[in-house]
Write a protein that holds these residues in place. Structure first.
Motif, PDB file in Angstrom:
ATOM      1  N   SER A  39     -15.558 -34.627 -48.118  1.00  0.00           N
ATOM      2  CA  SER A  39     -15.426 -34.931 -49.550  1.00  0.00           C
ATOM      3  C   SER A  39     -15.097 -36.401 -49.704  1.00  0.00           C
ATOM      4  N   VAL A  40     -15.868 -37.089 -50.544  1.00  0.00           N
ATOM      5  CA  VAL A  40     -15.600 -38.496 -50.829  1.00  0.00           C
ATOM      6  C   VAL A  40     -15.634 -38.665 -52.352  1.00  0.00           C
ATOM      7  N   ALA A  41     -14.540 -39.096 -52.904  1.00  0.00           N
ATOM      8  CA  ALA A  41     -14.427 -39.349 -54.355  1.00  0.00           C
ATOM      9  C   ALA A  41     -14.964 -38.176 -55.175  1.00  0.00           C
ATOM     10  N   GLY A  42     -14.545 -36.991 -54.792  1.00  0.00           N
ATOM     11  CA  GLY A  42     -14.909 -35.811 -55.575  1.00  0.00           C
ATOM     12  C   GLY A  42     -16.307 -35.268 -55.308  1.00  0.00           C
ATOM     13  N   GLU A  43     -17.071 -35.926 -54.438  1.00  0.00           N
ATOM     14  CA  GLU A  43     -18.411 -35.424 -54.099  1.00  0.00           C
ATOM     15  C   GLU A  43     -18.402 -34.930 -52.665  1.00  0.00           C
ATOM     16  N   VAL A  44     -19.213 -33.890 -52.400  1.00  0.00           N
ATOM     17  CA  VAL A  44     -19.392 -33.456 -51.015  1.00  0.00           C
ATOM     18  C   VAL A  44     -20.576 -34.224 -50.450  1.00  0.00           C
ATOM     19  N   VAL A  45     -20.365 -34.923 -49.347  1.00  0.00           N
ATOM     20  CA  VAL A  45     -21.446 -35.725 -48.767  1.00  0.00           C
ATOM     21  C   VAL A  45     -21.688 -35.327 -47.307  1.00  0.00           C
ATOM     22  N   THR A  46     -22.873 -35.677 -46.799  1.00  0.00           N
ATOM     23  CA  THR A  46     -23.232 -35.322 -45.419  1.00  0.00           C
ATOM     24  C   THR A  46     -22.397 -36.152 -44.449  1.00  0.00           C
ATOM     25  N   ASN A  47     -22.032 -35.523 -43.337  1.00  0.00           N
ATOM     26  CA  ASN A  47     -21.182 -36.225 -42.373  1.00  0.00           C
ATOM     27  C   ASN A  47     -21.518 -35.833 -40.937  1.00  0.00           C
ATOM     28  N   GLY A  48     -22.772 -35.409 -40.716  1.00  0.00           N
ATOM     29  CA  GLY A  48     -23.137 -35.020 -39.359  1.00  0.00           C
ATOM     30  C   GLY A  48     -24.619 -34.714 -39.281  1.00  0.00           C
ATOM     31  N   GLY A  49     -25.049 -34.329 -38.071  1.00  0.00           N
ATOM     32  CA  GLY A  49     -26.450 -33.993 -37.843  1.00  0.00           C
ATOM     33  C   GLY A  49     -26.780 -32.646 -38.465  1.00  0.00           C
ATOM     34  N   ARG A  50     -26.011 -31.643 -38.070  1.00  0.00           N
ATOM     35  CA  ARG A  50     -26.169 -30.347 -38.725  1.00  0.00           C
ATOM     36  C   ARG A  50     -25.204 -30.359 -39.906  1.00  0.00           C
ATOM     37  N   VAL A  51     -25.706 -30.196 -41.102  1.00  0.00           N
ATOM     38  CA  VAL A  51     -24.891 -30.375 -42.308  1.00  0.00           C
ATOM     39  C   VAL A  51     -24.389 -29.035 -42.833  1.00  0.00           C
ATOM     40  N   LEU A  52     -25.305 -28.082 -43.026  1.00  0.00           N
ATOM     41  CA  LEU A  52     -24.948 -26.798 -43.643  1.00  0.00           C
ATOM     42  C   LEU A  52     -25.688 -25.680 -42.911  1.00  0.00           C
ATOM     43  N   GLY A  53     -25.168 -24.479 -43.009  1.00  0.00           N
ATOM     44  CA  GLY A  53     -25.868 -23.288 -42.518  1.00  0.00           C
ATOM     45  C   GLY A  53     -25.933 -22.288 -43.663  1.00  0.00           C
ATOM     46  N   VAL A  54     -27.147 -22.009 -44.124  1.00  0.00           N
ATOM     47  CA  VAL A  54     -27.304 -21.093 -45.253  1.00  0.00           C
ATOM     48  C   VAL A  54     -27.629 -19.707 -44.708  1.00  0.00           C
ATOM     49  N   THR A  55     -26.751 -18.752 -44.990  1.00  0.00           N
ATOM     50  CA  THR A  55     -26.915 -17.393 -44.457  1.00  0.00           C
ATOM     51  C   THR A  55     -27.156 -16.407 -45.589  1.00  0.00           C
ATOM     52  N   ALA A  56     -28.099 -15.478 -45.370  1.00  0.00           N
ATOM     53  CA  ALA A  56     -28.281 -14.361 -46.307  1.00  0.00           C
ATOM     54  C   ALA A  56     -28.208 -13.057 -45.518  1.00  0.00           C
ATOM     55  N   VAL A  57     -27.567 -12.060 -46.130  1.00  0.00           N
ATOM     56  CA  VAL A  57     -27.489 -10.714 -45.531  1.00  0.00           C
ATOM     57  C   VAL A  57     -28.306  -9.789 -46.430  1.00  0.00           C
ATOM     58  N   ALA A  58     -29.179  -8.978 -45.825  1.00  0.00           N
ATOM     59  CA  ALA A  58     -30.024  -8.076 -46.623  1.00  0.00           C
ATOM     60  C   ALA A  58     -30.399  -6.854 -45.793  1.00  0.00           C
ATOM     61  N   ASP A  59     -31.124  -5.922 -46.435  1.00  0.00           N
ATOM     62  CA  ASP A  59     -31.423  -4.660 -45.758  1.00  0.00           C
ATOM     63  C   ASP A  59     -32.324  -4.820 -44.541  1.00  0.00           C
ATOM     64  N   SER A  60     -33.219  -5.799 -44.581  1.00  0.00           N
ATOM     65  CA  SER A  60     -34.098  -6.008 -43.419  1.00  0.00           C
ATOM     66  C   SER A  60     -34.077  -7.487 -43.052  1.00  0.00           C
ATOM     67  N   LEU A  61     -34.526  -7.758 -41.841  1.00  0.00           N
ATOM     68  CA  LEU A  61     -34.575  -9.155 -41.399  1.00  0.00           C
ATOM     69  C   LEU A  61     -35.552  -9.953 -42.266  1.00  0.00           C
ATOM     70  N   THR A  62     -36.650  -9.332 -42.623  1.00  0.00           N
ATOM     71  CA  THR A  62     -37.641 -10.039 -43.442  1.00  0.00           C
ATOM     72  C   THR A  62     -37.042 -10.436 -44.783  1.00  0.00           C
ATOM     73  N   GLU A  63     -36.307  -9.495 -45.383  1.00  0.00           N
ATOM     74  CA  GLU A  63     -35.680  -9.793 -46.669  1.00  0.00           C
ATOM     75  C   GLU A  63     -34.591 -10.867 -46.520  1.00  0.00           C
ATOM     76  N   ALA A  64     -33.805 -10.750 -45.481  1.00  0.00           N
ATOM     77  CA  ALA A  64     -32.734 -11.728 -45.261  1.00  0.00           C
ATOM     78  C   ALA A  64     -33.333 -13.116 -45.082  1.00  0.00           C
ATOM     79  N   ARG A  65     -34.458 -13.149 -44.391  1.00  0.00           N
ATOM     80  CA  ARG A  65     -35.128 -14.424 -44.150  1.00  0.00           C
ATOM     81  C   ARG A  65     -35.617 -15.030 -45.469  1.00  0.00           C
ATOM     82  N   GLU A  66     -36.242 -14.194 -46.293  1.00  0.00           N
ATOM     83  CA  GLU A  66     -36.738 -14.693 -47.585  1.00  0.00           C
ATOM     84  C   GLU A  66     -35.589 -15.240 -48.423  1.00  0.00           C
ATOM     85  N   GLN A  67     -34.488 -14.484 -48.439  1.00  0.00           N
ATOM     86  CA  GLN A  67     -33.358 -14.905 -49.273  1.00  0.00           C
ATOM     87  C   GLN A  67     -32.684 -16.157 -48.733  1.00  0.00           C
TER      88      GLN A  67
END
Ligand code: AMP
Ligand code: GLY
Length: 424
Positions: free
Chosen positions: A369-397
């Motif tokens: 966090s810098v001055a109230g904003e979230v900014v990037t600070n590395g090579g891998r920045v975020l990991g977006v995860t979805a949980v769903a009934d099937s792998l295909t659906e989780a992947r789409e989400q």
């Protein structure tokens, strides 16, 4: 109850998230943490290798439980330091963390206790290792003995490449002291699967299987990274393979460590290769995987604190450890140029999308966090995860959610979990 988590990546964010859902409603601290973790925990700027600093903090704050996310402090003996001070901590002690800390140790253990793995030899003299190259078939795999940020494994197609690899690891010491010894092993073909387990010194409980995507580019091309995405469970980890691994890998490993007077308490991450001759162990890690934790912990139904306490107390066989049958996919958003060079400090937008989203998580890895904003600070920045009934659906989400997040130079792979569709 006060809980301290050590680390500051996506894995630790997933651990903190699971703790925040615990029935014990712990007050959570994280050292050093990151901008995402800060929304659930008090971040403390003490480095993961500053054992004395961490110990003093835990004593002063009367921390009830510490959970170590990273490998370096475990292999360095943080658990011993905390225990000696009377502090409760989750993870293997130094004697047990060697399972990850030394590939030569791991290989010796597997040979001694008949745990299936690639045929190998260990050398501490580069000249001897080079002579041995005349006997092997190619490709051949070279492994620096110690921790090398996941970079100490070289797959060499020719004798010349292997010769250069030995030179790099043992003579140039590209990975420092990790290259004092080298393991040269048979190249295994097959599909890779990771299986994570809780271990209490005697018994183990499986969390589930997952598959990482290590290369930077779509179709598994380009340089190796810390992991560009993962999914869980792996459809390739069948009931039959599970049965074989229970018989030949998991309990044998836990028993072997106890027989060696190195009882293991914590998480064992089994890196497996599913070969034509059955599953074989590629590596052990002594901690949750990153990004595997980001797909396994969101699937955990029982309380993480109960599982962790059961490992420490040796009561895992009586503990409630259960996981959702549903599937999870995690897509890593990285900075363009990773893993070589990349810029930092780019403002991240769209994070509010996850505030209300159900079964979707945005785990922070390299953010600040810098001055109230979230900014990037590395090579891998975020990991977006979805949980769903099937792998295909989780992947789409997961991909739909990944689109909501924007920052300059955002880079992601487009084929995380695609192999699932090819197999079904
Ligand atoms: P490790 O750190 O030992 O898991 O090795 C890193 C990566 O190298 C693994 O995830 C595999 O993709 C690959 N690897 C390691 N050992 C072997 C082997 N014996 N045969 C083929 N690939 C291997
Ligand atoms: N994703 C592999 C690891 O955590 O070592």
């Amino acid at each position: 109850m006060k809980v301290l988590v050590i680390g500051g990546g996506g894995r630790e964010h997933a651990i903190v998230q699971a703790l925040s859902e615990s029935k014990y409603q712990p007050e959570i601290y994280c050292a050093p943490g990151n901008a995402g973790i800060a929304s659930l925990a008090s971040c403390v700027s003490i480095g993961a290798m500053d054992f004395e600093g961490l110990k003093s903090f835990a004593l002063e704050q009367q921390i009830d439980l510490t959970i170590v996310g990273m490998d370096d402090p475990l292999v360095g003996g943080i658990v011993d330091v905390f225990r000696e001070a009377g502090l409760r901590i989750f993870g293997p002690d130094k004697r047990a963390a060697i399972l990850e800390g030394s590939k030569a140790f791991a290989k010796e253990l597997m040979m001694k206790y008949d745990i299936p793995c690639a045929a190998s030899r260990t050398f501490s003299e580069p000249e001897e290792a080079m002579i041995y190259l005349h006997e092997v078939s190619y490709p051949v795999v070279l492994k620096a003995d110690g921790l090398a940020l996941g970079k100490g494994v070289l797959i060499c197609n020719t004798a010349q490449e292997a010769h250069d690899g030995i030179d790099q690891i043992m003579i140039q010491r590209t990975f420092g002291d990790a290259g004092k010894q080298i393991v040269i092993e048979e190249y295994l073909q097959g599909r890779e699967v990771s299986v994570l387990t809780f271990v209490d010194g005697h018994s183990y409980r499986i969390m589930g299987s997952a598959q990482d995507h290590k290369r930077i580019g779509d179709g598994d091309t380009g340089l190796n990274t810390g992991g560009m995405g993962t999914f869980s469970p792996s459809p390739f980890y069948t009931e039959e393979i599970d049965r074989i691994c229970h018989e030949t890998v998991y309990q044998r490993t836990v028993d072997a460590m106890r027989k060696e007077d190195r009882p293991f308490k914590g998480v064992i991450f089994f890196g497996l290769m599913l070969t034509e001759d059955g599953p074989k162990v590629l590596e052990f890690n002594a901690r949750f995987g990153d990004p595997e934790a980001q797909v396994l912990l969101p699937r955990m139904r029982s309380d993480l604190i109960d599982a962790v306490n059961a490992c420490i107390d040796g009561t895992l066989d009586q503990a409630d450890v259960s996981f959702d049958d549903r599937a999870a996919v995690c897509v890593v958003l990285a900075s363009d140029g990773y893993p070589v060079s990349y810029e930092k400090g780019k403002i991240i937008r769209g994070l509010e999308y996850f505030d209300q989203a159900k079964d979707q998580y945005c785990f922070h890895a390299g953010t600040i966090s810098v001055a109230g904003e979230v900014v990037t600070n590395g090579g891998r920045v975020l990991g977006v995860t979805a949980v769903a009934d099937s792998l295909t659906e989780a992947r789409e989400q997961a991909y739909k959610a990944a689109e909501q997040v924007k920052f300059d130079g955002k880079y992601l792979r487009h084929d995380i979990g695609k192999s699932i569709e090819e197999s079904t």
